[in-house]
Motif scaffolding. Structure first.
Motif, mmCIF file in Angstrom:
data_model
loop_
_atom_site.group_PDB
_atom_site.id
_atom_site.type_symbol
_atom_site.label_atom_id
_atom_site.label_comp_id
_atom_site.label_asym_id
_atom_site.label_seq_id
_atom_site.Cartn_x
_atom_site.Cartn_y
_atom_site.Cartn_z
ATOM 1 N N TRP A 1 0.841 -1.217 0.000
ATOM 2 C CA TRP A 1 0.000 0.000 0.000
ATOM 3 C C TRP A 1 0.865 1.253 0.000
ATOM 4 N N ARG B 1 -8.581 13.615 7.348
ATOM 5 C CA ARG B 1 -7.936 12.403 7.861
ATOM 6 C C ARG B 1 -6.502 12.743 8.308
ATOM 7 N N LYS C 1 -1.185 -0.915 -4.109
ATOM 8 C CA LYS C 1 -2.506 -0.339 -3.836
ATOM 9 C C LYS C 1 -2.255 1.153 -3.627
ATOM 10 N N CYS D 1 -7.242 3.412 -5.657
ATOM 11 C CA CYS D 1 -8.124 3.441 -4.485
ATOM 12 C C CYS D 1 -8.166 4.886 -4.016
ATOM 13 N N SER E 1 -10.012 6.266 -0.687
ATOM 14 C CA SER E 1 -10.967 5.991 0.405
ATOM 15 C C SER E 1 -12.049 5.064 -0.127
ATOM 16 N N GLY E 2 -11.646 4.009 -0.776
ATOM 17 C CA GLY E 2 -12.592 3.167 -1.504
ATOM 18 C C GLY E 2 -12.643 3.649 -2.943
ATOM 19 N N TRP F 1 -10.427 -0.128 -6.369
ATOM 20 C CA TRP F 1 -11.048 -0.571 -5.124
ATOM 21 C C TRP F 1 -12.400 0.133 -5.090
HETATM 22 C C1 DGJ Z 1 -8.481 3.823 2.699
HETATM 23 C C2 DGJ Z 1 -8.656 2.605 1.842
HETATM 24 O O1 DGJ Z 1 -9.817 2.702 1.087
HETATM 25 C C3 DGJ Z 1 -8.632 1.369 2.737
HETATM 26 O O2 DGJ Z 1 -8.889 0.228 1.987
HETATM 27 C C4 DGJ Z 1 -7.309 1.301 3.433
HETATM 28 O O3 DGJ Z 1 -6.283 1.077 2.492
HETATM 29 C C5 DGJ Z 1 -7.046 2.573 4.209
HETATM 30 N N1 DGJ Z 1 -7.232 3.740 3.393
HETATM 31 C C6 DGJ Z 1 -5.668 2.587 4.785
HETATM 32 O O4 DGJ Z 1 -5.369 3.752 5.421
#
Ligand code: DGJ
Length: 710
Positions: A377, A409, A442, A487, A489-490, A506
């Protein structure tokens, strides 16, 4: 080439009248009108010419390829901008054109703005029409720069296209559909988040009222861009409805000095007379041109351990994953310096030696030794103020200097347009990919961009987005096998700009299958299942608190690029057995699920979702009950996409456990299809349908169909 340019593919046609003045006019976009000769095309233009209205300009108003007030166009113009407060009335004229291989190029010269505009329309074999414009300023370097305020590529729609479907959403509820009836005026959707966002319009679709998954004529647009963007569908009393959009630019963001150019993002337009599934099929075909290896079954560590990185625990998790059949392990957030929670460390992309004293090597070697790929990640564009990066380079933090506004965040954004910051990120990620043989990144992005200005105060989302693309592209050049997931935050950055250079998205941080059924159903409107990350979470969802049966979670996650996101070391032997059976089923069905046509059905019962993936010979359908309904019966459900002329066999796949049902006795065919194959002609399945059992809420039934050769 004669007077007309005609692009045609897969039943879609696009016709431009090149002789129209001052610029060409789009005379048709929709169903392919067949191989028309010049006479036929002239008739198309002639009989389509509208009346000259009272109280209106004295020429018929049509939608040109570059609508301006010069033509009497009172709607959204193709171009807005100025040169030092003047040159606000563009008057482009066609100066060159060419047509080859279903690609039309038009060059417009504009004496007022001085811009030379190159417009290209390319019809892909899928029937998707991509449109893109390049604006070039004249070479004279002493001239005042031309400030581009907006560029919109617009296409005309027929007047019956008045029902708009687009999307909204929030964290854990991405791609929530909304329908609007278009009146006079504009339906405009904008993203000012520095990314498409969880509420991205995603695919703006317009059709005749009542269009559905399987039926209706629809026209749609996706802007392939990962920064700010704008979509519009607009109808004025005197002109046809238009659909269009492009990048959303901030004041002062784009100023074209001598010889400078601006390339718009690609706008993908698609038409279908087979409803939303027909549209989806075109977009899926477009994206499936890129060859991909079978999508490996994933284990992601996030919801299993969060920030609690402990080697022994993670080794045990990897062992359990390998036993279940996982093919790729992704170590999520928490591995780099200072990252013990979400308030520190972002930007310090070196392994935290307090948590990982021997680096990641023992874990990576273990994962690879078990025959699995290794993913890691990153959130490269972000920084916590509590990081060495922010302490050493406060000037790399995007925003008003000294006062970067509220954190989100606990984090801020790195100014990727700063070459030193960009190089630091490239070097750091590159070194880790090389050292650990990382197969997959990721790539996360957990905040909106607000006040996204560099240290001179200049808006930068445009250049930030291009710098992001360059960063990903360079990493891919250096590491050709590297795969990347988008990705945010999703599912906050799901667009075909980022997907040109990444390998999946994601879809959402929500692994609750009740929510996921809808998120995946609608993400699939643009993306094929193999690009949509879909993980099986634990019984109690971490993001909704809802408890669901494993059979429902497993059946839901099957229809995507599947993975597991839970602590396997805490699972019972029975749960592990189920996951193992599911992993085998995913691998067995992967060739079908990742290449077949996606079909969905509207059912009169809102609590019931029916969808499937079918190939020529084979199909897998899912009936999912999301909520109870007042109806006792679930009635006959027609199986879309099969051939009426063929015979089929069907069975219920029971490896994941049968759904719980609420009736004295299920329809008899259900019992028979659990025990073996049931035969039925295609016409029966397609036009009459099969009587469905009444599932309890939060249950899914998997129905497999194959062609009966007996
Ligand atoms: C947000 C992502 O969408 C989650 O899957 C995860 O990777 C977190 N961030 C990690 O901080």
């Amino acid at each position: 080439m004669g007077r007309f340019a005609q692009l045609r593919a897969a039943g879609t046609g696009f016709v431009v009248d090149l002789a129209a003045t001052p610029v060409p006019v789009v005379v048709h976009w929709g169903r392919d009108l067949g191989e028309l000769d010049e006479t036929g095309l002239a008739a198309l233009a002639f009989v389509g010419e509208p009346a000259v209205l009272n109280n209106s300009v004295d020429v018929p108003r049509r939608c040109s390829v570059w609508p301006t007030e010069f033509e009497g166009w009172a709607g959204t113009p193709a171009l807005e901008g100025h040169r030092g407060g003047i040159a606000t009335t563009p008057r482009p004229r066609l100066v060159e054109h060419s047509l080859a291989d279903n690609r039309l190029e038009l060059v417009l010269a504009d004496e007022i703005t001085g811009l030379r505009i190159t417009l290209t329309y390319t019809m892909d074999s899928s029937g998707v029409l991509s449109a893109q414009a390049t604006l070039a300023a004249p070479e004279a370097i002493d001239a005042e720069p031309y400030e581009v305020a907006s560029v919109s590529i617009l296409l005309p729609l027929p007047s019956q296209a008045v029902e708009v479907l687009d999307f909204t959403g929030k964290w854990c509820r991405e791609r929530s559909p909304q329908r609007t009836r278009l009146g006079h005026g504009a339906h405009v959707r904008e993203s000012r988040r520095g990314k498409p966002g969880q509420d991205s319009p995603f695919l703006m679709t317009v059709g005749a009222p009542g269009f559905s998954f399987g039926d209706g004529e629809v026209w749609a647009l996706h802007v392939a861009w990962s920064g700010d963007q704008r979509y519009v569908v607009e109808q004025l009393p005197e002109t046809p409805p238009v659909l269009g959009g492009g990048e959303l630019l901030r004041a002062g963001e784009l100023r074209l000095g001598g010889g400078e150019r601006y390339e718009t993002p690609i706008s993908y337009f698609a038409w279908s007379d087979e409803g939303l599934d027909g549209l989806a099929a075109r977009f899926h075909a477009l994206q499936r041109k890129r060859p991909r290896s079978p999508r490996p079954l994933v284990l992601n560590t996030w919801e299993a351990v969060y920030f609690n990185h402990d080697l022994d625990r993670l080794l045990a998790l990897a062992d359990a994953a390998a036993k279940v059949g996982v093919e790729r392990v992704v170590l999520d957030d928490g591995w780099f310096r200072g990252r013990r929670a979400d308030n520190a460390g972002l930007g310090d992309w070196q392994v935290d030696k307090t948590v990982w004293p021997q680096g990641l090597t023992p874990f990576v070697e273990h994962v690879k030794g078990l025959g699995m790929q290794f993913g890691l990640w990153f959130e490269p564009e972000m920084v916590n103020l509590d990081s060495d990066l922010a302490r050493q380079h406060p000037e790399w933090v995007l925003g008003v200097p000294g006062e970067p506004g509220p954190p989100s965040r606990n984090q801020y954004v790195v100014d990727l347009t700063n070459p030193e910051a960009w190089t630091y990120l490239l070097t750091s990620i590159d070194a880790l990919v090389a050292e650990y043989g990382i197969d997959y990144i990721k790539w996360d992005h957990n905040r909106d961009l607000h006040e996204a200005v560099d240290h001179t105060g200049r808006p930068v989302v445009h250049n930030q987005t291009l710098a992001l693309y360059r960063l990903i592209d360079e990493l891919k050049v250096r590491h050709p096998g590297l795969e990347i997931e988008s990705c945010a935050s999703g599912g906050g950055r799901v667009d075909l700009g980022i997907l040109t250079r990444t390998d999946r998205v994601w879809a959402s941080d929500c692994n609750d299958p009740v929510e996921r059924q809808s998120i995946q159903r609608w993400t699939g409107q643009l993306l094929p299942p193999e690009l949509i990350g879909s993980h099986v979470g634990p019984e109690r969802s971490h993001t909704t608190g809802r408890r669901t049966d494993d059979s429902f979670r497993l059946a839901t996650a099957l229809f995507g690029h599947a993975g597991i996101e839970q602590d396997l070391t805490a699972c019972s032997p029975a749960e592990i057995d189920k996951l193992t059976a599911w992993a085998a089923m995913y691998k067995e069905l992967r060739p079908l699920l990742h290449s077949g046509r996606v079909v969905r059905a509207e059912l009169p019962d809102d609590g019931l979702f029916f969808h499937g993936v079918i190939s020529n010979e084979h199909g897998l359908f899912s009936l999912a009950r999301i909520s109870t309904s007042p109806a006792g019966q679930s009635w006959r459900v027609r199986l879309p996409g099969l051939s009426r002329a063929r015979d089929y066999r069907l069975r219920i796949r029971a490896e994941l456990g049968l759904p719980s049902m609420r009736q004295v006795r299920a329809p008899e065919w259900v019992t028979a299809a659990i025990d073996g194959w049931v035969r039925a002609p295609g016409s029966v399945l397609v036009d009459a349908g099969v009587a469905m059992p009444t599932l309890d809420p939060g249950q899914a039934l998997l129905l497999e169909v194959i062609v009966d050769r007996a």
